[in-house]
Design a protein around this motif. Structure first.
Motif, PDB file in Angstrom:
ATOM      1  N   TRP A   1       6.345  31.739  14.692  1.00 45.55           N
ATOM      2  CA  TRP A   1       7.400  31.219  15.561  1.00 45.55           C
ATOM      3  C   TRP A   1       7.116  31.588  17.011  1.00 45.55           C
ATOM      4  CZ3 TRP A   1      10.433  27.692  13.648  1.00 45.55           C
ATOM      5  CH2 TRP A   1      10.699  27.695  12.280  1.00 45.55           C
ATOM      6  N   ALA A   2       6.287  32.572  17.261  1.00 47.27           N
ATOM      7  CA  ALA A   2       6.017  33.005  18.624  1.00 47.27           C
ATOM      8  C   ALA A   2       4.600  32.679  19.065  1.00 47.27           C
ATOM      9  CB  ALA A   2       6.253  34.507  18.743  1.00 47.27           C
ATOM     10  N   ARG A   3       3.923  31.779  18.329  1.00 44.11           N
ATOM     11  CA  ARG A   3       2.550  31.454  18.673  1.00 44.11           C
ATOM     12  C   ARG A   3       2.429  30.008  19.113  1.00 44.11           C
ATOM     13  NH1 ARG A   3      -1.797  33.543  14.557  1.00 44.11           N
ATOM     14  NH2 ARG A   3      -3.028  33.002  16.370  1.00 44.11           N
ATOM     15  N   ARG A   4       1.340  29.682  19.796  1.00 43.00           N
ATOM     16  CA  ARG A   4       1.099  28.326  20.287  1.00 43.00           C
ATOM     17  C   ARG A   4       1.143  27.341  19.126  1.00 43.00           C
ATOM     18  NH1 ARG A   4      -3.036  24.767  20.725  1.00 43.00           N
ATOM     19  NH2 ARG A   4      -3.071  23.424  22.562  1.00 43.00           N
ATOM     20  N   GLY A   5       1.924  26.251  19.290  1.00 47.91           N
ATOM     21  CA  GLY A   5       2.084  25.259  18.236  1.00 47.91           C
ATOM     22  C   GLY A   5       3.223  25.583  17.303  1.00 47.91           C
ATOM     23  N   PHE A   6       3.664  26.834  17.273  1.00 51.52           N
ATOM     24  CA  PHE A   6       4.757  27.244  16.408  1.00 51.52           C
ATOM     25  C   PHE A   6       5.817  27.952  17.242  1.00 51.52           C
ATOM     26  CE2 PHE A   6       2.596  26.734  12.298  1.00 51.52           C
ATOM     27  CZ  PHE A   6       1.285  26.677  12.710  1.00 51.52           C
ATOM     28  N   VAL A   7       5.865  27.684  18.542  1.00 51.04           N
ATOM     29  CA  VAL A   7       6.610  28.530  19.467  1.00 51.04           C
ATOM     30  C   VAL A   7       8.104  28.449  19.230  1.00 51.04           C
ATOM     31  CG1 VAL A   7       7.118  29.016  21.874  1.00 51.04           C
ATOM     32  CG2 VAL A   7       4.810  28.395  21.196  1.00 51.04           C
ATOM     33  N   LEU A   8       8.719  29.585  18.981  1.00 51.10           N
ATOM     34  CA  LEU A   8      10.178  29.663  18.925  1.00 51.10           C
ATOM     35  C   LEU A   8      10.723  29.927  20.309  1.00 51.10           C
ATOM     36  CD1 LEU A   8      12.886  29.877  17.509  1.00 51.10           C
ATOM     37  CD2 LEU A   8      12.390  32.283  17.094  1.00 51.10           C
ATOM     38  N   ALA A   9      10.155  30.902  20.989  1.00 55.07           N
ATOM     39  CA  ALA A   9      10.615  31.205  22.338  1.00 55.07           C
ATOM     40  C   ALA A   9       9.550  32.002  23.057  1.00 55.07           C
ATOM     41  CB  ALA A   9      11.903  32.006  22.282  1.00 55.07           C
ATOM     42  N   ALA A  10       9.399  31.754  24.336  1.00 60.95           N
ATOM     43  CA  ALA A  10       8.478  32.534  25.145  1.00 60.95           C
ATOM     44  C   ALA A  10       9.238  33.648  25.848  1.00 60.95           C
ATOM     45  CB  ALA A  10       7.773  31.641  26.152  1.00 60.95           C
ATOM     46  N   LEU A  11      10.366  33.336  26.387  1.00 63.79           N
ATOM     47  CA  LEU A  11      11.202  34.321  27.062  1.00 63.79           C
ATOM     48  C   LEU A  11      12.658  34.026  26.768  1.00 63.79           C
ATOM     49  CD1 LEU A  11       9.557  34.259  30.611  1.00 63.79           C
ATOM     50  CD2 LEU A  11       9.327  36.094  28.944  1.00 63.79           C
TER      51      LEU A  11
ATOM     52  N   THR B   1      15.408  22.722  14.577  1.00 61.47           N
ATOM     53  CA  THR B   1      14.211  21.896  14.541  1.00 61.47           C
ATOM     54  C   THR B   1      14.303  20.893  13.404  1.00 61.47           C
ATOM     55  OG1 THR B   1      11.791  21.883  14.369  1.00 61.47           O
ATOM     56  CG2 THR B   1      12.951  23.543  13.088  1.00 61.47           C
ATOM     57  N   PRO B   2      14.027  19.619  13.662  1.00 59.10           N
ATOM     58  CA  PRO B   2      13.911  18.662  12.568  1.00 59.10           C
ATOM     59  C   PRO B   2      12.635  18.942  11.775  1.00 59.10           C
ATOM     60  CG  PRO B   2      14.314  17.558  14.662  1.00 59.10           C
ATOM     61  CD  PRO B   2      13.919  18.974  14.974  1.00 59.10           C
ATOM     62  N   VAL B   3      12.752  19.001  10.464  1.00 55.86           N
ATOM     63  CA  VAL B   3      11.604  19.195   9.582  1.00 55.86           C
ATOM     64  C   VAL B   3      11.381  17.886   8.834  1.00 55.86           C
ATOM     65  CG1 VAL B   3      10.647  20.523   7.672  1.00 55.86           C
ATOM     66  CG2 VAL B   3      12.142  21.645   9.335  1.00 55.86           C
ATOM     67  N   THR B   4      10.203  17.296   9.011  1.00 61.05           N
ATOM     68  CA  THR B   4       9.880  16.027   8.367  1.00 61.05           C
ATOM     69  C   THR B   4       9.044  16.283   7.128  1.00 61.05           C
ATOM     70  OG1 THR B   4       9.886  14.913  10.513  1.00 61.05           O
ATOM     71  CG2 THR B   4       8.864  13.752   8.685  1.00 61.05           C
TER      72      THR B   4
ATOM     73  N   VAL C   1      17.119  29.879  25.045  1.00 60.58           N
ATOM     74  CA  VAL C   1      15.741  30.006  24.587  1.00 60.58           C
ATOM     75  C   VAL C   1      14.883  29.054  25.395  1.00 60.58           C
ATOM     76  CG1 VAL C   1      14.176  29.694  22.649  1.00 60.58           C
ATOM     77  CG2 VAL C   1      16.465  30.578  22.266  1.00 60.58           C
ATOM     78  N   VAL C   2      13.822  29.565  25.963  1.00 57.73           N
ATOM     79  CA  VAL C   2      12.869  28.699  26.641  1.00 57.73           C
ATOM     80  C   VAL C   2      11.855  28.280  25.592  1.00 57.73           C
ATOM     81  CG1 VAL C   2      11.179  28.528  28.495  1.00 57.73           C
ATOM     82  CG2 VAL C   2      13.189  29.989  28.760  1.00 57.73           C
ATOM     83  N   ALA C   3      12.075  27.104  25.001  1.00 61.39           N
ATOM     84  CA  ALA C   3      11.260  26.655  23.877  1.00 61.39           C
ATOM     85  C   ALA C   3      10.119  25.770  24.351  1.00 61.39           C
ATOM     86  CB  ALA C   3      12.144  25.887  22.887  1.00 61.39           C
ATOM     87  N   ALA C   4       9.011  25.854  23.676  1.00 60.67           N
ATOM     88  CA  ALA C   4       7.898  24.936  23.927  1.00 60.67           C
ATOM     89  C   ALA C   4       8.128  23.718  23.065  1.00 60.67           C
ATOM     90  CB  ALA C   4       6.576  25.606  23.572  1.00 60.67           C
ATOM     91  N   VAL C   5       8.485  22.570  23.679  1.00 55.75           N
ATOM     92  CA  VAL C   5       8.908  21.379  22.947  1.00 55.75           C
ATOM     93  C   VAL C   5       7.886  20.270  23.145  1.00 55.75           C
ATOM     94  CG1 VAL C   5      10.709  19.658  22.672  1.00 55.75           C
ATOM     95  CG2 VAL C   5      11.313  21.998  23.281  1.00 55.75           C
ATOM     96  N   VAL C   6       7.410  19.710  22.072  1.00 58.81           N
ATOM     97  CA  VAL C   6       6.520  18.564  22.133  1.00 58.81           C
ATOM     98  C   VAL C   6       7.254  17.389  21.504  1.00 58.81           C
ATOM     99  CG1 VAL C   6       4.281  17.609  21.440  1.00 58.81           C
ATOM    100  CG2 VAL C   6       4.518  20.056  21.920  1.00 58.81           C
ATOM    101  N   LEU C   7       7.623  16.365  22.306  1.00 63.30           N
ATOM    102  CA  LEU C   7       8.352  15.216  21.800  1.00 63.30           C
ATOM    103  C   LEU C   7       7.377  14.248  21.143  1.00 63.30           C
ATOM    104  CD1 LEU C   7      10.766  14.552  24.800  1.00 63.30           C
ATOM    105  CD2 LEU C   7      11.240  15.747  22.672  1.00 63.30           C
ATOM    106  N   PHE C   8       7.805  13.703  20.041  1.00 67.30           N
ATOM    107  CA  PHE C   8       6.970  12.717  19.380  1.00 67.30           C
ATOM    108  C   PHE C   8       7.848  11.803  18.551  1.00 67.30           C
ATOM    109  CE2 PHE C   8       6.797  13.995  14.859  1.00 67.30           C
ATOM    110  CZ  PHE C   8       7.515  15.158  14.936  1.00 67.30           C
TER     111      PHE C   8
ATOM    112  N   PRO D   1       7.312  20.312  16.071  1.00 66.87           N
ATOM    113  CA  PRO D   1       7.093  19.969  17.481  1.00 66.87           C
ATOM    114  C   PRO D   1       8.358  19.734  18.286  1.00 66.87           C
ATOM    115  CG  PRO D   1       6.635  18.078  16.080  1.00 66.87           C
ATOM    116  CD  PRO D   1       6.883  19.235  15.166  1.00 66.87           C
ATOM    117  N   ARG D   2       9.522  19.710  17.630  1.00 64.42           N
ATOM    118  CA  ARG D   2      10.759  19.479  18.382  1.00 64.42           C
ATOM    119  C   ARG D   2      11.712  20.664  18.265  1.00 64.42           C
ATOM    120  NH1 ARG D   2      13.367  13.795  17.423  1.00 64.42           N
ATOM    121  NH2 ARG D   2      13.079  14.288  15.226  1.00 64.42           N
ATOM    122  N   LEU D   3      11.159  21.850  18.249  1.00 63.90           N
ATOM    123  CA  LEU D   3      11.954  23.075  18.208  1.00 63.90           C
ATOM    124  C   LEU D   3      12.674  23.265  19.540  1.00 63.90           C
ATOM    125  CD1 LEU D   3      12.597  25.720  16.646  1.00 63.90           C
ATOM    126  CD2 LEU D   3      10.572  26.683  17.731  1.00 63.90           C
TER     127      LEU D   3
END
Length: 257
Positions: free
Chosen positions: A16-26, A217-220, A32-39, A240-242
């Protein structure tokens, strides 16, 4: 305020705290500052059932799926494809097990997982079976070597999984779970459902030493090779939409605590 998750250079950390699985950086205040990839979610051959309990749908009761001409096949472990009604209340009498650092539902003779070792897999081809699968997938992220398990064993075929496979770390080098944060499921909302593909929005509570925040997060999941399998985003991220969630409003409350 310093990060509540360990940096990769400082030691092991949860997916959850790693690149591609990011829950929050700070954490900034209660956000939560989330790393969000829209798709765009991959489509299904059948029109999905729109369910009115999630943040991305309108209000109203969830309709039952339209009956099909043939009964859906059972799982690879012979769990029956039973009731196809999308749940709008929490499953009753749920049993929970600790998987890594997260609790997950279990009903091995009804909903799944019928197989719990070495990989939690084999779920019923039903809405509740899909729900159990989604939470168990989320719990799997807290296990050591989780990236490899998710991609090689639980991932649905497709371009996103191919990217994830290419980016897998060297065998045995995946970081283990972090002791800095605990993530637990708190509720769910079906965004769509067919017997071939479903999207379930999971709400979760992330607790650190400083505070508790809500994320979702939506889980497909796609039915493939006799089981529900995780559909990766096009850049190889499983979730990717956490994002942060202001509250649990709109979710069916459901937790193992």
């Amino acid at each position: 305020m310093s990060s509540s998750f360990e940096d990769e250079a400082d030691g092991p950390q949860s997916l959850w705290a790693r690149r591609g699985f990011v829950l929050a950086a700070l954490f900034v205040g209660l956000l939560v500052v989330a790393a969000v990839v829209l798709f765009t979610l991959p489509g299904s051959d059948a029109d999905p059932v729109e369910v009115g309990q999630g943040r991305q749908t309108t209000g109203g009761a969830a309709p039952s799926p339209t009956p099909t001409a043939t009964e859906p096949e059972s799982s690879s472990c012979d769990l029956p494809a039973g009731d196809q009604t999308v749940p709008v209340v929490a499953p009753t009498e749920t049993q929970w097990e600790l998987v890594g650092e997260m609790v997950a539902p279990t009903a091995p003779e009804l909903h799944g997982p019928a197989v719990s070792s070495p990989v939690r897999s084999c779920f019923a081809r039903t809405p509740v079976g899909a729900l159990y699968a989604a939470v168990n997938v989320a719990a799997t992220t807290t296990l050591p070597n989780a990236e490899r398990i998710l991609t090689e064993d639980l991932g649905a075929e497709g371009a996103g999984r191919d990217v994830a496979l290419e980016n897998l770390p060297t065998e045995g080098s995946s970081a283990g779970p972090s002791s800095e944060a605990q993530v637990q499921v708190a509720g769910f909302s079906f965004l769509s459902y067919t017997e071939d593909e479903t999207v379930i929005d999971l709400a979760m509570l992330a607790a650190t030493r400083e505070q508790v925040v809500t994320v979702h997060t939506p889980v497909t999941l796609r039915w493939e090779q006799g089981d529900w399998r995780l559909v990766f985003g096009p850049e190889g991220a499983p979730f990717p939409r956490l994002q942060a969630a202001p509250s649990l409003a709109g979710y069916v409350p459901w937790s193992g605590t």
